[in-house]
Scaffold this motif. Structure first.
Motif, PDB file in Angstrom:
ATOM      1  N   MET A   1       0.920  -1.300   0.070  1.00  0.00           N
ATOM      2  CA  MET A   1       0.178   0.075   0.016  1.00  0.00           C
ATOM      3  C   MET A   1       0.707   1.259  -0.059  1.00  0.00           C
ATOM      4  SD  MET A   1      -3.293  -1.065   2.547  1.00  0.00           S
ATOM      5  CE  MET A   1      -3.915   0.612   2.367  1.00  0.00           C
ATOM      6  N   SER A   2       2.046   1.170   0.578  1.00  0.00           N
ATOM      7  CA  SER A   2       2.886   2.398   0.607  1.00  0.00           C
ATOM      8  C   SER A   2       3.576   2.864  -0.778  1.00  0.00           C
ATOM      9  CB  SER A   2       3.950   2.070   1.581  1.00  0.00           C
ATOM     10  OG  SER A   2       5.286   1.180   1.095  1.00  0.00           O
ATOM     11  N   ILE A   3       3.364   1.971  -1.593  1.00  0.00           N
ATOM     12  CA  ILE A   3       3.752   2.296  -3.254  1.00  0.00           C
ATOM     13  C   ILE A   3       2.751   2.386  -4.050  1.00  0.00           C
ATOM     14  CG2 ILE A   3       5.976   1.309  -2.747  1.00  0.00           C
ATOM     15  CD1 ILE A   3       5.329  -1.005  -4.477  1.00  0.00           C
ATOM     16  N   THR A   4       1.412   2.404  -3.492  1.00  0.00           N
ATOM     17  CA  THR A   4       0.333   2.474  -4.461  1.00  0.00           C
ATOM     18  C   THR A   4      -0.281   3.789  -4.044  1.00  0.00           C
ATOM     19  OG1 THR A   4       0.165   0.021  -4.599  1.00  0.00           O
ATOM     20  CG2 THR A   4      -1.784   1.321  -5.048  1.00  0.00           C
ATOM     21  N   GLY A   5      -0.830   4.369  -5.034  1.00  0.00           N
ATOM     22  CA  GLY A   5      -1.727   5.480  -4.749  1.00  0.00           C
ATOM     23  C   GLY A   5      -1.232   6.930  -5.287  1.00  0.00           C
TER      24      GLY A   5
ATOM     25  N   PRO B   1      -1.845   6.098   1.426  1.00  0.00           N
ATOM     26  CA  PRO B   1      -1.512   4.548   0.855  1.00  0.00           C
ATOM     27  C   PRO B   1      -2.734   4.100   0.313  1.00  0.00           C
ATOM     28  CG  PRO B   1      -0.862   4.739   3.304  1.00  0.00           C
ATOM     29  CD  PRO B   1      -1.590   6.129   2.931  1.00  0.00           C
ATOM     30  N   THR B   2      -2.711   3.276  -0.417  1.00  0.00           N
ATOM     31  CA  THR B   2      -4.050   2.688  -1.113  1.00  0.00           C
ATOM     32  C   THR B   2      -3.879   1.280  -1.387  1.00  0.00           C
ATOM     33  OG1 THR B   2      -4.077   4.824  -2.435  1.00  0.00           O
ATOM     34  CG2 THR B   2      -5.347   2.895  -3.176  1.00  0.00           C
TER      35      THR B   2
END
Lengths: 394, 394
Positions: free
Chosen positions: A149-153, A159-160
């Motif tokens: 999640m920390s690298i998506t969005g 975070p996503t």
């Protein structure tokens, strides 16, 4: 036609998603899956929406091709039936919290005594070792803890979570690979073993270059939205009626793009001359490109880019995906008749084998649909089966 | 110790990500991978950053355990060497655009003539059939076309790409499963075959319940951000120093949460009484919960929730992931020495086999590192090898 995994018999104690996804992949290719469910309620996901005539669309989408046997493993008679089935089984699958099988008296060590060649596959949140082993995990917790999640969005945004449960599904795919590797080894040596896959491990394993980037720079990668970190333009743009992707991976394609949209001034603009210029001035370029792209529809642009050989594509919603000519040509959206739900749409089989193609031969089973036939095969009489039902064993 | 896939020999023509990921998974479990690269430049991803002493971190992270043989397949002598290797190979892997192998004179039908048991695995953007077959695909195009981006992101925001290249990696995992299934079938029958996996198909296959939701409602699912569509509270919240997950899946856990944060007024609030009440009034609840959670740090909350049995977790960035006790206990972040790059960090092996554990025995190869030894094994003399080098064959 014979199927690749024909003859492989799996006793499947898994529920909800990670385990059932793994056994579905194997069943699509011909393995026999006997899904063992709790009498009365069954797999928890039978209670998850959306429902079609009262049947769970969620459950039906990951349990096709399987047989359902109800069995209360907390009873002695239930356990006895399980051990009778174990004799002729190749694989046991479970995705309980670690320790559950031990409490049921079904630890790998016990099963191995009864069937030394058995392959025991466990798929859990954190795995069968380490300080977090006994904790419960959900897909979102694993996507969050793993760094995914920390690298998506969007840059600067929260975070996503990926919209599909990739925490579960990736673990399911690694479990399937582990089972098949163990089967290969067993065919060579006769030796069974335990396969232990964790959802958290699976997510860490697919972080891709984020680990290398962190190691090289000492900085944690952050979400960069939809653009490529080092290739520009390679991102999402806003047309008049929706979004599209433009992936112009080199200076030649960039020139082609400028010409195609009739903006050769951009081609000569020193801010956008080379790929690194464009990457450096990305924010300005994004605004300019969105101004251009906003003047026509997605379809108009895609047609133009296609004609000019500029890699591009639509961002489809599900309505478009299920009608897409390539998706349909590859039989990746299929329909199947279910005795209660009626005609059900589901994803097809993504592994295309030329000589032993996978096949969807049966819809997801009703709860206990195969209990009678499986017990009859084991030699139980109708009277005995009735008695077991009354006792709540099946 | 013997490894599960020991004895499996794979000629690997794949480049960049999807194919190399698949062959890495197989090599971790003991398959021998002979990676065939273009003399001079090699796998494109050798040129992708981040770099460590000039070596690509990207390349090193998906090519460990493999051997590198340089071979120019456009020359007659290169092809001859390839066919010599083919005799003893079990599997050929490639992830070219469909048609490339045919142009090289290496169509499956040709290879099958030379080695009838060969398993030919192709991993491409759109697959070896259908109207899009010949088109190029990139991860972002496939994530976009498959619907995956349409269900990922914040509500009302743009469609969002998952930060890792799951379009490539998922296809790689399905390819590995296809190869192992084909190997299983071959051990039973002697018959080889072609495995055809498409990135687009792989994404459609993991859309999970989005397909069922579309079919049941006739409406395309949209991004709902980080919350669960039907369980509340099950989402991301903002603490004073970062984000965390709270996953209180039922009324009991909700009460526990209200008590733990000293807000029993919320427990009695009719808007939030049952799960469906909370889901209905989610926007109000989210604001209230974020006000509460904003008063302490992530660590303070997680400690409190842990003590009270409320499922919760941090959203780790890479810095935290690579130091996480569970990740380390499971050996999911490992280090390896590379002759040029030095000590390199990479993800470990997510498939834990009890009797034939996987192992990382060698770092990613230098370009052509094993050319000499492989050709010597085939019977080529040093003089011949020199000549082939001068001719640009190797």
């Amino acid at each position: 036609m014979k199927k690749a995994l024909e003859g492989v018999r799996i006793l499947d104690l898994t529920r909800v998603l990670a385990g059932p996804y793994a056994s579905m992949v194997l069943s699509d290719l011909g393995a026999e899956i006997i899904k063992i469910e709790t009498p009365g309620s069954g797999d928890d996901s039978r209670g998850y929406g959306p429902f079609l005539n009262g049947e769970s669309g969620y459950f039906m989408s990951v349990n096709r091709n399987k047989k359902s046997l109800t069995l209360n493993l907390k009873t002695e008679e239930g356990k006895q039936i399980f051990f009778e089935l174990l004799k002729d089984a190749d694989v046991i699958m479970e995705n309980f919290r670690p320790g559950t099988m031990e409490k049921l008296g079904l630890a790998y060590e016990e099963l191995e005594k009864a069937n030394p060649g058995i392959i025991y596959a466990a798929c859990s949140g954190f795995g069968h070792s380490g300080p977090y082993s006994q904790k419960a995990a959900y897909d979102i917790i694993v996507q969050a803890m793993s760094g995914m999640m920390s690298i998506t969005g969007t840059p600067g945004g929260p975070p996503t979570r990926t919209g599909a449960s990739i925490g579960d599904i990736t673990a399911g795919l690694f479990t399937a690979i582990g089972i098949l590797s163990a089967l290969f080894h067993r065919m060579q040596t006769g030796q069974g073993q335990k396969v232990d896959v964790a959802m958290l491990d699976g997510q860490v394993a697919i972080l891709e270059n984020a680990v290398a980037r962190y190691f090289a720079t000492g900085k944690s990668p952050e979400p960069i939205g939809n653009r490529h970190p080092s290739i520009t333009p390679f991102s999402v743009f806003s047309a008049s009626d929706g979004y599209l992707i433009i992936a112009a991976g080199n200076d030649y394609l960039w020139s082609k793009w400028c010409e195609a949209v009739d903006r050769i001034d951009l081609e000569e603009d020193p801010r956008f001359k080379t790929n690194s210029d464009r990457t450096e001035h990305w924010e300005q370029l994004e605004t300019i490109m969105n101004d251009v792209i906003g003047t026509k529809t997605v379809e108009e642009w895609l047609e133009l880019f296609e004609r000019n050989g500029i890699p591009s594509g639509p961002i489809n919603n599900l309505e478009k995906v299920v009608q897409h000519p390539q998706v349909l040509a590859r039989e990746m959206i299929v329909y199947q008749d279910h005795p209660v739900a009626g005609r059900v749409m589901m994803p097809g089989i993504p592994i295309k084998l030329s000589k032993t193609p996978g096949e969807i031969t049966a819809p997801a089973p009703l709860l206990g649909e195969h209990t009678q036939s499986i017990l009859t095969n084991l030699g139980y009489t109708d009277d005995e089966i009735c008695r077991l039902k009354e006792l709540g064993v099946i």
